[in-house]
Scaffold this motif. Structure first.
Motif, PDB file in Angstrom:
ATOM      1  N   LEU A 236     -14.804  -5.352   0.449  1.00  0.00           N
ATOM      2  CA  LEU A 236     -15.332  -6.490   0.252  1.00  0.00           C
ATOM      3  C   LEU A 236     -17.129  -6.014   0.737  1.00  0.00           C
ATOM      4  O   LEU A 236     -18.079  -6.341   0.581  1.00  0.00           O
ATOM      5  N   GLU A 237     -16.890  -5.513   1.603  1.00  0.00           N
ATOM      6  CA  GLU A 237     -18.715  -5.807   3.286  1.00  0.00           C
ATOM      7  C   GLU A 237     -18.773  -4.215   2.166  1.00  0.00           C
ATOM      8  O   GLU A 237     -19.625  -4.749   1.781  1.00  0.00           O
TER       9      GLU A 237
ATOM     10  N   GLY B 245      -4.877  -6.528   4.544  1.00  0.00           N
ATOM     11  CA  GLY B 245      -5.945  -7.138   4.442  1.00  0.00           C
ATOM     12  C   GLY B 245      -7.570  -6.955   5.125  1.00  0.00           C
ATOM     13  O   GLY B 245      -8.591  -6.754   4.871  1.00  0.00           O
ATOM     14  N   TYR B 246      -6.779  -5.725   5.599  1.00  0.00           N
ATOM     15  CA  TYR B 246      -8.022  -4.518   6.690  1.00  0.00           C
ATOM     16  C   TYR B 246      -8.599  -3.653   5.278  1.00  0.00           C
ATOM     17  O   TYR B 246     -10.168  -3.969   5.567  1.00  0.00           O
ATOM     18  N   ALA B 247      -7.989  -3.753   4.188  1.00  0.00           N
ATOM     19  CA  ALA B 247      -8.093  -3.272   3.200  1.00  0.00           C
ATOM     20  C   ALA B 247      -9.309  -3.737   2.671  1.00  0.00           C
ATOM     21  O   ALA B 247      -9.976  -2.828   1.841  1.00  0.00           O
TER      22      ALA B 247
ATOM     23  N   GLY C 207      -8.816   1.809  -1.377  1.00  0.00           N
ATOM     24  CA  GLY C 207      -9.760   3.085  -0.266  1.00  0.00           C
ATOM     25  C   GLY C 207      -9.437   2.851   0.565  1.00  0.00           C
ATOM     26  O   GLY C 207     -10.141   3.445   1.398  1.00  0.00           O
ATOM     27  N   ALA C 208      -8.787   2.987   1.008  1.00  0.00           N
ATOM     28  CA  ALA C 208      -8.391   2.880   2.593  1.00  0.00           C
ATOM     29  C   ALA C 208      -6.729   3.722   2.314  1.00  0.00           C
ATOM     30  O   ALA C 208      -5.996   3.360   3.123  1.00  0.00           O
ATOM     31  N   GLY C 209      -7.014   4.966   2.395  1.00  0.00           N
ATOM     32  CA  GLY C 209      -5.922   5.641   1.719  1.00  0.00           C
ATOM     33  C   GLY C 209      -5.759   6.010   4.134  1.00  0.00           C
ATOM     34  O   GLY C 209      -4.319   6.626   3.504  1.00  0.00           O
ATOM     35  N   GLU C 210      -6.495   5.861   4.111  1.00  0.00           N
ATOM     36  CA  GLU C 210      -6.038   6.255   5.795  1.00  0.00           C
ATOM     37  C   GLU C 210      -4.757   5.860   6.188  1.00  0.00           C
ATOM     38  O   GLU C 210      -4.437   5.527   7.330  1.00  0.00           O
ATOM     39  N   LEU C 211      -4.539   4.379   5.650  1.00  0.00           N
ATOM     40  CA  LEU C 211      -3.627   3.187   5.891  1.00  0.00           C
ATOM     41  C   LEU C 211      -2.232   3.613   5.401  1.00  0.00           C
ATOM     42  O   LEU C 211      -1.704   3.207   5.633  1.00  0.00           O
ATOM     43  N   ALA C 212      -2.504   5.094   4.257  1.00  0.00           N
ATOM     44  CA  ALA C 212      -1.145   4.698   3.831  1.00  0.00           C
ATOM     45  C   ALA C 212       0.081   5.808   4.750  1.00  0.00           C
ATOM     46  O   ALA C 212      -0.511   6.346   5.470  1.00  0.00           O
ATOM     47  N   GLN C 213       1.336   5.578   4.534  1.00  0.00           N
ATOM     48  CA  GLN C 213       2.432   6.158   4.534  1.00  0.00           C
ATOM     49  C   GLN C 213       2.789   7.425   3.832  1.00  0.00           C
ATOM     50  O   GLN C 213       3.010   6.867   2.797  1.00  0.00           O
ATOM     51  N   PRO C 214       3.543   8.844   4.316  1.00  0.00           N
ATOM     52  CA  PRO C 214       3.627   9.660   3.374  1.00  0.00           C
ATOM     53  C   PRO C 214       5.090   8.918   3.205  1.00  0.00           C
ATOM     54  O   PRO C 214       5.391   8.029   3.092  1.00  0.00           O
ATOM     55  N   LEU C 215       5.408   9.713   1.444  1.00  0.00           N
ATOM     56  CA  LEU C 215       6.801   8.665   0.926  1.00  0.00           C
ATOM     57  C   LEU C 215       7.695   9.106   2.053  1.00  0.00           C
ATOM     58  O   LEU C 215       8.713   8.317   2.034  1.00  0.00           O
TER      59      LEU C 215
END
Length: 348
Positions: free
Chosen positions: A294-295, A287-289, A112-120
């Protein structure tokens, strides 16, 4: 691989410096703690900061650079052919790196941390490890140092081809002077600075100077011009903590060459050292995600931190056992068999 197995391997290979492997483990661990305890809330604002963060842990990368200086100079002095070096570095770096890219891309989405993902398109460029040359983001923020490492390898290969490693101290003084030049004229091309690994030459130089002392080619007092110029360069921006880190790394490698760090080669640190590369590659965004996930499930920050550390270590262990080591062995065996049947041209 068990801790006992690591000790057996070290006993069978007495020429290997176990304390150098232990230092890798320490470097990777403090970088991980820096990211998880200090930097995570800057990336994902919903993450709660830990009361006692390891704010200085980012300097573990500088320790990695010094270790690379020692190891790459040692490796090239034992290298006979260009392709031997290239294949060895490829086998060491890329299989685990490609695995980490795929794992991180999938994991941040599932957590659920899509903001950390990069485009293909960015992911595909990342596969080359050259994204920094195109000023593109990395799939994981920790990858920034890999471009510096590649540049250092390229420069050292060039020095080896020119047969300049025996005069490496003179070369290092010139290389450090380039760092000084970029500080004086910051408008000089940034890509050229990246190609020459300019911002981090002082740390690579510590490792190279230490290796020369270790093999008896120099004494430490003869290396004072190199480490002294490096100290001047890192002190120029006026950051006391950077100077302290540089002095500490010098002290570590002085102790290493004197044989005073053998106590570091204990099972725990040897295990962390064996995991250091895959751990470095997969820990940050994953780890961030995971901490954020977990929080959201109600775990307190300390428990989320502990869970992320355990998960990063577990994934790193799997990457090492299932990808990194089998690929390293397979590629090197393939190249060895091919070299027997089709000899490579020697240097020069």
């Amino acid at each position: 691989m068990s801790l006992t197995s690591l000790l057996v391997i070290k006993a069978q290979n007495p020429g290997r410096l176990g304390e150098l492997d232990a230092l890798r483990g320490i470097a990777a661990s403090i970088v991980l703690l820096f990211h998880y305890t200090t930097h995570s809330e800057a990336v994902l604002p919903d993450v709660h900061p830990i009361a006692y963060g390891v704010s200085w842990g980012g300097y573990g990368v500088h320790l990695f650079f010094a270790i690379s200086g020692f190891v790459i100079l040692m490796t090239l002095e034992r290298t006979r052919h260009t392709m031997d070096f290239i294949v060895s570095r490829f086998a060491r770096l890329f299989p685990a790196y490609w695995t980490a890219i795929i794992f991180t891309t999938i994991a941040v989405g599932l957590l659920g941390a899509g903001e950390l993902a990069q485009p293909l398109s960015v992911v595909l460029v990342n596969l080359s490890m050259l994204q920094s040359w195109f000023y593109l983001p990395s799939v994981d923020g920790a990858y920034w140092s890999l471009a510096i490492e590649l540049s250092f390898y390229f420069c050292m290969w060039g020095l080896w081809r020119l047969d300049l490693l025996k005069r490496i101290e003179t070369v290092m003084l010139g290389w450090l002077a380039l760092d000084l030049l970029w500080w004086l004229v910051p408008a000089l091309p940034s890509r050229l600075a990246l190609l020459l690994a300019v911002p981090y030459v002082p740390y690579f130089a510590i490792g190279m100077a230490a290796y020369r002392v270790r093999i008896g080619a120099r004494r430490w007092r003869q290396q004072v011009p190199v480490v002294g110029l490096g100290l001047i360069i890192v002190a120029l921006p006026g950051k006391a903590e950077v100077v302290a880190v540089y002095v500490m790394i010098c002290a570590i490698f002085t102790a290493l060459t004197a044989g005073r760090l053998r106590w570091l080669a204990n099972p725990l640190l040897l295990w962390l050292g064996a995991l250091s590369y895959p751990l470095y590659l997969i820990h940050q965004n994953f780890g961030y995600a995971l901490i954020a996930a977990l929080e959201r499930q109600g775990f307190p920050p300390v428990a989320a931190l502990a869970g992320a550390i355990a998960a990063a270590l577990a994934v790193a262990q799997l990457v090492r056992e299932l990808i990194e080591q089998p690929a390293l062995k397979a590629i090197r065996n393939w190249w060895k068999a091919r070299s027997i049947t089709v000899p490579s041209p020697a240097v020069g």
